[in-house]
Write a protein that holds these residues in place. Sequence first.
Motif, PDB file in Angstrom:
ATOM      1  N   ARG A   1       1.449   9.295  -5.977  1.00 54.90           N
ATOM      2  CA  ARG A   1       1.871  10.682  -5.721  1.00 54.90           C
ATOM      3  C   ARG A   1       2.813  11.163  -6.818  1.00 54.90           C
ATOM      4  O   ARG A   1       2.739  12.314  -7.246  1.00 54.90           O
ATOM      5  CB  ARG A   1       2.532  10.793  -4.346  1.00 54.90           C
TER       6      ARG A   1
ATOM      7  N   VAL B   1      -6.858   5.268  -5.197  1.00 57.94           N
ATOM      8  CA  VAL B   1      -5.965   5.913  -4.225  1.00 57.94           C
ATOM      9  C   VAL B   1      -6.193   7.421  -4.142  1.00 57.94           C
ATOM     10  O   VAL B   1      -6.254   7.994  -3.057  1.00 57.94           O
ATOM     11  CB  VAL B   1      -4.481   5.614  -4.562  1.00 57.94           C
TER      12      VAL B   1
ATOM     13  N   GLU C   1       0.835  -1.209   0.000  1.00 53.24           N
ATOM     14  CA  GLU C   1       0.000   0.000   0.000  1.00 53.24           C
ATOM     15  C   GLU C   1       0.868   1.258   0.000  1.00 53.24           C
ATOM     16  O   GLU C   1       0.569   2.224  -0.704  1.00 53.24           O
ATOM     17  CB  GLU C   1      -0.916   0.020   1.228  1.00 53.24           C
ATOM     18  N   TYR C   2       1.942   1.239   0.772  1.00 57.10           N
ATOM     19  CA  TYR C   2       2.848   2.384   0.835  1.00 57.10           C
ATOM     20  C   TYR C   2       3.490   2.660  -0.522  1.00 57.10           C
ATOM     21  O   TYR C   2       3.501   3.799  -0.994  1.00 57.10           O
ATOM     22  CB  TYR C   2       3.929   2.139   1.894  1.00 57.10           C
TER      23      TYR C   2
ATOM     24  N   THR D   1       2.423   1.714  -3.471  1.00 58.52           N
ATOM     25  CA  THR D   1       1.384   2.150  -4.406  1.00 58.52           C
ATOM     26  C   THR D   1       1.073   3.624  -4.205  1.00 58.52           C
ATOM     27  O   THR D   1       0.971   4.387  -5.177  1.00 58.52           O
ATOM     28  CB  THR D   1       0.111   1.296  -4.244  1.00 58.52           C
ATOM     29  N   ARG D   2       0.918   4.059  -2.971  1.00 58.97           N
ATOM     30  CA  ARG D   2       0.640   5.482  -2.698  1.00 58.97           C
ATOM     31  C   ARG D   2       1.775   6.367  -3.188  1.00 58.97           C
ATOM     32  O   ARG D   2       1.536   7.443  -3.741  1.00 58.97           O
ATOM     33  CB  ARG D   2       0.402   5.711  -1.212  1.00 58.97           C
TER      34      ARG D   2
END
Length: 72
Positions: free
Chosen positions: A22, A57, A14-15, A17-18
Amino acid sequence: TRIFKKETGLTIKEYITRQKMREAQSLLRTTALPVSFIAAKLGYCNFSHFSYTYKKVMGLTPQEERGSAGAP
């Protein structure tokens, strides 16, 4: 991985992907690169998967993000 999740509240996947989303947001707002090129640059071979993930996201599609970049 348990410590990472405890500290950040996110899994490593998840980190990452975020962080990718960004970076995509920054590229969409500051360049005229095609969305498909941005997707490929971030490691997404499947454009529709990139668009789906971006919307999940960020709350907007990549095209909507680019369209709103000029808005105040």
